[in-house]
Design an enzyme around this catalytic site. Structure first.
Site, PDB file in Angstrom:
ATOM      1  N   HIS A  82      25.510  37.123  -5.363  1.00  0.00           N
ATOM      2  CA  HIS A  82      24.847  36.378  -4.592  1.00  0.00           C
ATOM      3  C   HIS A  82      23.241  36.733  -5.288  1.00  0.00           C
ATOM      4  O   HIS A  82      23.260  37.894  -5.347  1.00  0.00           O
ATOM      5  CB  HIS A  82      24.128  35.852  -3.867  1.00  0.00           C
ATOM      6  CG  HIS A  82      22.477  34.674  -3.747  1.00  0.00           C
ATOM      7  ND1 HIS A  82      22.248  33.830  -4.613  1.00  0.00           N
ATOM      8  CD2 HIS A  82      21.831  35.268  -2.250  1.00  0.00           C
ATOM      9  CE1 HIS A  82      21.803  33.687  -3.904  1.00  0.00           C
ATOM     10  NE2 HIS A  82      21.041  34.023  -2.743  1.00  0.00           N
ATOM     11  N   HIS A 148      23.596  29.434  -0.396  1.00  0.00           N
ATOM     12  CA  HIS A 148      22.717  28.151  -0.747  1.00  0.00           C
ATOM     13  C   HIS A 148      22.397  28.537  -2.092  1.00  0.00           C
ATOM     14  O   HIS A 148      21.102  27.552  -2.530  1.00  0.00           O
ATOM     15  CB  HIS A 148      21.611  28.713   0.038  1.00  0.00           C
ATOM     16  CG  HIS A 148      20.794  30.161   0.009  1.00  0.00           C
ATOM     17  ND1 HIS A 148      19.791  29.617  -0.409  1.00  0.00           N
ATOM     18  CD2 HIS A 148      21.155  31.004  -0.273  1.00  0.00           C
ATOM     19  CE1 HIS A 148      19.075  31.273  -0.285  1.00  0.00           C
ATOM     20  NE2 HIS A 148      19.708  31.985  -0.596  1.00  0.00           N
ATOM     21  N   HIS A 228      23.484  39.348   6.315  1.00  0.00           N
ATOM     22  CA  HIS A 228      22.002  39.765   6.921  1.00  0.00           C
ATOM     23  C   HIS A 228      23.000  38.922   8.588  1.00  0.00           C
ATOM     24  O   HIS A 228      23.472  38.463   8.909  1.00  0.00           O
ATOM     25  CB  HIS A 228      21.224  38.377   7.284  1.00  0.00           C
ATOM     26  CG  HIS A 228      20.573  38.204   5.597  1.00  0.00           C
ATOM     27  ND1 HIS A 228      19.696  39.289   4.803  1.00  0.00           N
ATOM     28  CD2 HIS A 228      20.619  36.977   4.612  1.00  0.00           C
ATOM     29  CE1 HIS A 228      19.181  39.303   3.975  1.00  0.00           C
ATOM     30  NE2 HIS A 228      19.362  38.031   3.786  1.00  0.00           N
TER      31      HIS A 228
HETATM   32 FE1  FEO Z   1      19.927  34.298  -1.070  1.00  0.00          FE
HETATM   33 FE2  FEO Z   1      19.816  36.359   1.501  1.00  0.00          FE
HETATM   34  O1  FEO Z   1      19.470  35.814  -0.769  1.00  0.00           O
END
Ligand code: FEO
Length: 407
Positions: A82, A148, A228
């Site tokens: 990403h 996303h 995360h």
């Molecule tokens: Fe869409 Fe944690 O960046």
């Protein structure tokens, strides 16, 4: 380089080498009261491979963790699942210093990285079904478009059964524990729900599609490693099932009353609407927007079936705090909601009309036309607010009943 930071082994070949950001309190508008982590993972095979990186300010922490396992100059491949800069931010400097053999991203990821860094780095692209032989280990790729961003991609390490999911299945939670099963369950459930509501709700149809696609990919998933928050190990299926549940957005009997007030008239109306909702059988949450962050409103909305909105009229418009949250909710496209609006006004009184229009644009089913009161509500006006709450509750309970008879 600091040696204060150590890698944490999460499977035979995989080490967590990310960074913990205890200080972050806002992630572009998302209130991160408990900080976050930027997870990067090192696969130790014949070809040493790094999966994602960290924000630039945390690169030294990541490099120190990598150095506790291997010299960073031994990294052969970097997978960029990403391009958002919390995961790719350290990539340009890593490439400059260590010259890895390959950078791999999805086709959209390669474009997004070029548009971020305006570089002449050659990025190899991977699509669903492609794999990379790391020497003694195979890494397979699964595109996860719009989870996303258009470029989002998962990678799966065969043998160890680790699925690297980038933002999906993550949460903004800084902890000293690396696994979700080490974190108190009410805390991870709350933070995972907040993350889904604020980052992924909009993409629920795609979440459903990806979850439906997973069995055909024949992945034997032992660990879900997001970028995360904590890593899923013993409770992999718990978080997958939660995603499947959240993506459905089934109606519930919970109703939010979100409002702000100038001289407590709209606040009094909110209380009366709440009384009516409760009397009608709804589970009620009053959320005064002077003190409730928009990202916490979305967390409450994730398992709600009702959205009742109150606003005074200010300068012919919806009150700014209410307008802010309505714009935010609209973008995240919640589904299957019943609602209504109300508010106090002095002379022109357009806010309720604007709110009804917005609710209709958001495909919220209006249980009744918006109700407005000139200046201060009297007993009759408050009785009308209670009646409005009851109407919403009646429709809400009917929708819950319809959904349960369909399932
Ligand atoms: Fe869409 Fe944690 O960046």
């Amino acid at each position: 380089m600091s040696n204060a930071f150590e890698a944490i082994q999460i499977s035979d070949r995989v080490y967590w080498v990310g960074a913990i950001d205890w200080e972050l309190r806002s992630f572009h508008g998302y209130l991160t009261k408990r900080g976050t982590t930027y997870n990067a993972y090192l696969i130790v095979a014949d070809e040493i491979t790094l999966v994602d990186t960290v924000k630039p300010a945390f690169m030294d922490e990541m490099l120190a963790r990598i150095a506790s396992v291997v010299d960073p100059s031994q990294i052969s491949n970097i997978i960029s699942n990403h391009a958002e800069m919390d995961h790719s931010g350290a990539l340009p400097e890593l490439i400059k210093r260590y010259h890895p053999n390959r950078i791999i991203a999805s086709p959209q990821g390669a474009k997004a990285l070029a548009a971020h860094y305006h570089w002449d780095v050659e990025v190899e692209t991977a699509k669903t079904g492609d794999s990379l032989d790391l020497g003694g280990a195979q890494l397979r790729f699964v595109e996860a478009r719009m989870l996303h961003w258009p470029d989002s991609m998962f990678a799966y390490l065969e043998g160890d059964g680790v699925l690297f999911t980038n933002d999906a299945f993550g949460m903004h939670l800084a902890t000293s524990e690396r696994f979700a099963d080490q974190v108190e369950e009410t805390l991870w459930r709350r933070e995972a729900a907040k993350y889904y509501a604020n980052i992924l709700l909009h993409f629920s149809p795609l979440v459903k599609r990806l979850l439906a696609q997973l069995p055909s990919l024949e992945l034997d998933i032992a660990i879900i490693a997001p970028d995360h928050g904590p890593i899923w190990r013993e409770n992999v299926m718990q978080i997958v099932e939660l995603y499947a549940h959240w993506a459905k957005q089934l109606p519930t009997r919970k109703a939010l009353v979100i409002y702000d007030s100038m001289w407590r008239s709209t606040a009094l109306m909110a209380q009366a609407v709440g009384e009516g909702l409760a009397a009608g059988g709804a589970e009620v949450r009053l959320l005064p927007l002077d003190g409730t962050h928009r990202s916490d409103v979305l967390t409450e909305l994730l398992d709600a079936g009702g959205l009742v909105v109150g606003s005074p009229t200010m300068n012919n418009q919806i009150y700014p705090t209410v307008a802010d949250v309505m714009t935010y909710i609209k973008g995240l496209k919640p589904q299957n909601l019943v609602g209504a609006s109300f508010g106090s006004y002095g002379w022109s009184g357009e806010a309720v009309k604007h709110l009804d229009k917005q609710l209709e644009e958001m495909k919220v089913e209006l249980a009744a036309p918006g109700f407005r009161v000139n200046y201060v509500p009297d007993a009759d006006a408050l009785a009308s607010c209670r009646a409005l709450g009851r109407k919403v509750a009646e429709r809400l309970l009917a929708k819950v009943e319809e959904a349960s008879s369909e399932s």
